[in-house]
Each structure stands twice: as C-alpha cells, then as structure tokens.
Design an enzyme around this catalytic site. Structure first.
Site, PDB file in Angstrom:
ATOM      1  N   ASN A  69      82.043 -57.555 -64.628  1.00  0.00           N
ATOM      2  CA  ASN A  69      83.489 -57.391 -64.542  1.00  0.00           C
ATOM      3  C   ASN A  69      83.896 -56.779 -63.223  1.00  0.00           C
ATOM      4  OD1 ASN A  69      84.878 -54.533 -64.690  1.00  0.00           O
ATOM      5  ND2 ASN A  69      82.931 -54.370 -65.789  1.00  0.00           N
ATOM      6  N   LEU A  73      90.000 -51.197 -61.791  1.00  0.00           N
ATOM      7  CA  LEU A  73      90.649 -49.950 -62.208  1.00  0.00           C
ATOM      8  C   LEU A  73      92.130 -50.103 -62.582  1.00  0.00           C
ATOM      9  CD1 LEU A  73      89.037 -47.598 -59.501  1.00  0.00           C
ATOM     10  CD2 LEU A  73      88.367 -47.769 -61.907  1.00  0.00           C
ATOM     11  N   ASN A 124      85.074 -40.536 -61.928  1.00  0.00           N
ATOM     12  CA  ASN A 124      84.533 -41.867 -61.646  1.00  0.00           C
ATOM     13  C   ASN A 124      84.093 -41.901 -60.188  1.00  0.00           C
ATOM     14  OD1 ASN A 124      84.037 -44.544 -61.077  1.00  0.00           O
ATOM     15  ND2 ASN A 124      85.709 -45.308 -62.369  1.00  0.00           N
ATOM     16  N   CYS A 127      82.487 -46.612 -59.824  1.00  0.00           N
ATOM     17  CA  CYS A 127      82.984 -47.972 -60.005  1.00  0.00           C
ATOM     18  C   CYS A 127      82.545 -48.799 -58.800  1.00  0.00           C
ATOM     19  CB  CYS A 127      84.506 -47.977 -60.116  1.00  0.00           C
ATOM     20  SG  CYS A 127      85.179 -49.654 -60.150  1.00  0.00           S
TER      21      CYS A 127
END
Lengths: 325, 245
Positions: A69, A73, A124, A127
């Site tokens: 994917n 965000l 995070n 990512c």
C-alpha cells in the site's frame, strides 16, 4: 491460570494484541468496533498537522502472501481528529499515532493527542511512502533522538517510536529512541516494495512504490524484534504479518511485550483478535507460561527453555499434526 | 463493448473469477484514478462493468475499444442474498448495472428507473430474465411517470414481496428503505462511499463502524438502522465529514 495481560512499561493492557496504525482507525466508530473485537488497544491512523488526502488511487494492491500500500498518510488533521478521539476514548485504550516533519511538529501533535485522551503516542518514524515524513525522518539516529526528546518534554504519557525495517542500522535507531527517553519501540512498519503490471509495463501504485505488509513480512519483523531485544532495555511492541497465535507467540518469544495486528484484519476479519487470544491462551496453558511476560524473549539463549522441554514441545507439536492428518 | 445510452457503456472482459451479484471490482487504467465499479454481467469466463461517463477516469474508460486493457482486482464486497423469498429488484440510474446480475440470476420482478427514456439502461437485458419488469421515468417519457419508490409502492400494493433489493442514488435508497419499513418488508441496499483499498483494510469508506467495501456494499434492514450516516453524511478522502443534504 493463564493471564493475557500485557505490560508495556507503565501501561497495562487486558489483551496483548492491538490494532496497528492505519487499519480501521480513521474514525471514532471504527476504533470502537475494533475495541469490541478483542483488541487490547487501538493505535489511531497517523495524524499530522493538516488534512491530507493521501496518494491518488491505486494506492493498494494484493500480492503473493501480502499486500502493498501507498495510502500516503490520509487523515483529517489533528484539529478535526479530536472529534474521532471523543467517540473512541471512552471505550478503551487509544494510542495516538502521529507524523511530522521534525521535532516541533511531533511535539505539538503529541500534546494534542494527550489532551484528547490518548494513553500513549506512537511516533510514525517509519512510513515508507510519504515524502518528508515517516522513514525519511526515522532512519537518521540523530533526528530520531531529537524527535523523541522533543515529544518526551511535551507530554507525560508514554512515547513509543514505530521503526522501519528499511534500514541496516535498526539497532542504532532503537538505541537513539532509548537514549532520548522513549518508553518503547514498535517494530516493524512495512517494507518498501513495488508491484509492476507486465501488461502495462509500469508500477501499479500511483506512488510507484509502497509498503509490503501481511504474512510475508513476519520473519522480517521477528528478526528485527529479536535483534532489538539484544540491545535495548525498553519494551518492544512487535508488529508485522501477525495473523495467528503462532505468529504472536513468535514475536513475544523474540522479545516483544505486546503485539499489533494490521493486514490480518483484512484477510481474517476483525475477529482475528479473538482467535489469536484463544489460541495463545491455550498454548500458554499447555506449555506452562503463566503470563505474556513469562514468554517474553523465551527464544533468546539466556531465556530459552531447556533442550528437554524444547524436544517435548516439538514432539507434542508433531503429535497434533499426525492426528490432524 | 455495448452502448447502453448516450453516456453509458458496458465493457466485457475475460475473467474466470467467481463473482456474486452485487459484488464490485476495482478498475484501473494506467495514468488514471482507480475506481470501484459494480460487476454488471457475470458469465463463467467473462464479466462486465457498466460505466457512466461522469468524471475524468470514467470519460477515459469510454475512449477504450475492443482489445484495450484494463486492470481489475477483486471481486470485493458481500453481494446480495438472493434467497429472501419473493423479491423486487430496483435499479436507479447507473445503479441499475449493480442489480442486473441479481435480476438475471433470480428472475425476480424488477424496476428500472431513470430521469428520462434516454437514461434508461439495460432494460432489454432485464426484460429477458425478469418475471415482471417495469420502467419508471421522472418525466414520464417511458413507462411509469414518477420515481422508483412511487412505482415500488404501486407494485407492492399489487403483489406481496418479502424483500426489496436496490441500488441507485442515496436519496432513492433512503426512501426505498422508508417505504420498506412502512410496508413491513425486508430490504437490501447497495451503498457507495469513496474508497481507497476496496478490500477492507484502510477504513476510509466506513459508514459509522461498517466498511462499505467489506462489510457491504449491501446492507439489510437489520443493519441499516445502525447506519446513522445513511443519507446524512459521508467522508472525503482526508476522512473529514461532508454533509449529504
């Protein structure tokens, strides 16, 4: 009597499995639903300073043993996210995931999440598909140290850092989190990956590359947790390709205090948590682990079981297989 | 490729996957947005989608011809339950495409509704399978003069139905649901929301706590009362709430 209670530093969870960030956690009601499915906590969608649409479609595709994917965000921004937190927080433990471009943004976002009632924040730093965010700030130990320090001075709730497997210096990054006062690391986020359509002779995702998750990621994540356990003193939350109790047990034995489940919510459904909890409880009963912490790190030599016990375990496992066939 | 109307075309493609009526696929043409489309035709080796040219992606799909390639992933979603007794199938506008396989496989009574006779699609196909097919147009240019829900109420006064299956504009679905409540009969409505993954993981298409892509797109009379966002609000790609009324 077997207890599934999981302790991650000062925090205690009724169940050891949490919903990983990015999965059914953009809205308050989705988070409430997942809390009702046997998850000990839900980690929110990663939220930033401003509303973000994410990458254009296609931003998702299945692949052998997993999925790739590049959502990019998507989120409504920290101000509007208050409404979603208001709905979810009364129903259970919500860990607020946040992403920013540097220490200042992370500090501001964490403060908001604390105000909204999050029991911890998850940074995070991992990512793989957002320019200027995620792993772009999370693969430099000095930057990681600055971000964690900034967040630690901004909030009183525990600060977790989610790390990327796309680095050869994972241990250094983990150490940077620990040295800056971070309360736990979460390992791992997705592996940077690409799917190409041979017919169209081009990458399928609009962002070209994305992050690989699902079953294929598990051995990568287990190795990362195992290695981090050998260098870190702070707790580790294991994540990556968990869909059964066996997967969860692997992560715990590699050194995780708790674990998160993401892609399996798609492949197995939201009830995956109940299945994992039941299986884990039965395994712990059969193999004499009274608690999750008693199983934590069991695969490390210092914490491993005696050969005799291991042999017995293997034999019993084979017994089961024979009966099944 | 079949021209269904001045702005709607059906594209047939070779695909062996098993698909149930009411399921959808994610359709991608390189360089364009990937979009969810209901499967409008189900044969063993071929499937079809029916596309109304309304946006950039759908207009480009209309430029495709025989032999051109599209990428399909899926099928996704739950689909209709065709075992609910005497059924009435209702399609509104391009939503008709989503209920055609249900008509073909069940032979049930059906309504195809549209604004004008030029907007009525797939009625020839539906007539071959449906026991009783009726057309409704808002301007009365074909069949019943009125909307789908008015015609549905007329048909329900003539015959006893156990369940209404419908796909169309959300306002039509809302009043279909209200009418079914009044009549004391079941209903299964196929919903639509902005989608990213289509597969049930990202959660961006939720109505309340239900994923339209995975828990739906078809919801029945037991689930619909729990969908407080039905004909009230939807979420934009950022996850912000947008009012529908």
């Amino acid at each position: 009597m077997v207890s599934l209670i999981a302790k991650v530093g000062a925090l205690s969870f009724d169940k050891p499995g949490m919903v990983a960030s990015g999965i059914m956690d953009e809205t308050g009601q989705s988070m409430v639903r997942m809390l009702g499915c046997g998850a000990g906590a839900v980690v929110s969608k990663s939220v930033g300073m401003k509303p973000n649409e994410g990458h254009a479609n296609p931003c998702f595709t299945e692949t052998e043993g997993g999925m790739v994917n590049a959502m990019g965000l998507p989120n409504p921004g920290i101000e509007l996210f208050e409404e979603e937190m208001k709905v979810a927080v009364p129903h259970g433990k919500i860990i607020g995931s946040i992403y920013g471009s540097g220490p200042e943004e992370f500090g501001a976002l964490a403060g908001k999440m604390e105000d909204y009632g999050a029991c911890a924040v998850e940074l995070n730093l991992s990512c793989p598909h957002a320019k200027g965010y995620g792993m772009e700030v999370g693969t430099d130990p000095r930057m990681v140290r600055d971000i964690v320090s900034a967040v630690k001075s901004a909030v009183d709730i525990p600060v977790w850092a989610k790390l990327t497997p796309n680095s050869h210096i994972l241990a250094d990054i983990g150490m940077a989190v620990q040295e800056a006062g971070g309360d736990a690391v979460v390992a791992v986020n997705t592996l940077k990956a690409m799917v190409i359509s041979p017919e169209f002779a081009r990458p399928v995702l609009s962002n070209r590359f994305g992050g690989l998750s699902g079953k294929v990621l598990k051995p990568v994540g287990v190795r990362a947790v195992y290695d981090l356990r050998t260098v870190l003193d702070i707790p580790i939350v294991g994540v990556g390709g968990i869909s059964t109790w066996r997967d969860a047990a692997e992560y715990i034995m590699a050194g995780a205090s708790a674990f998160q489940v993401g892609s399996a919510v798609l492949t197995e459904g939201p009830c995956v948590f109940e299945c994992i909890n039941e299986g884990l409880e039965a395994f712990m009963h059969d193999y004499g682990y009274g608690s999750v912490s008693a199983m934590e790190g069991a695969a490390h030599e210092r914490g491993g079981r005696s050969n005799r016990e291991c042999d017995r375990g293997v034999l019993r496992h084979q017994d089961v297989r024979v009966r099944m066939e | 490729m079949i021209e269904e109307s001045y702005d709607t075309k059906t594209f047939v493609f070779g695909w062996n996957e098993e698909v149930r009526p009411g399921q959808f696929v994610m359709v991608w043409v390189p360089g364009l947005d990937e979009i969810p489309m209901s499967v409008s035709g189900i044969n063993a080796r071929t499937k079809s989608i029916t596309v109304k040219a309304i946006g950039e992606a759908t207009r480009k799909i209309h430029e495709l011809g025989v032999g051109d390639r599209i990428r399909i992933r899926g099928p996704y979603g739950n689909g209709f339950d065709l075992s609910r007794g005497e059924m009435l199938v209702v399609g509104g506008g391009v939503g008709t495409a989503a209920v055609i396989p249900a008509i073909v496989q069940s032979g049930a009574d059906a309504i195809i509704a549209a604004r004008t006779k030029d907007d009525v699609i797939m009625d020839d196909l539906a007539r071959r399978y449906s026991k009783d097919l009726r057309i409704a147009t808002d301007d009365g240019s074909m069949g019943f003069h009125g909307n789908a829900v008015q015609l549905m109420k007329e048909m329900a006064a003539e015959k006893r139905y156990d369940c209404v299956l419908a796909c169309g504009p959300e306002v039509m679905l809302y009043f279909t649901y209200k009418a079914c409540q009044d009549l004391g009969i079941g209903c299964q409505l196929s919903m639509e929301r902005y989608m990213k993954c289509g597969a049930g993981i990202c959660g961006c298409c939720v109505m309340d706590d239900m994923r339209v892509c995975k828990d739906g797109p078809v919801f029945d009379e037991r689930q619909i009362p729990l969908l407080t966002e039905f004909w009230k609000s939807k979420r934009d790609p950022c996850g912000r709430i947008v009012s529908l009324r």
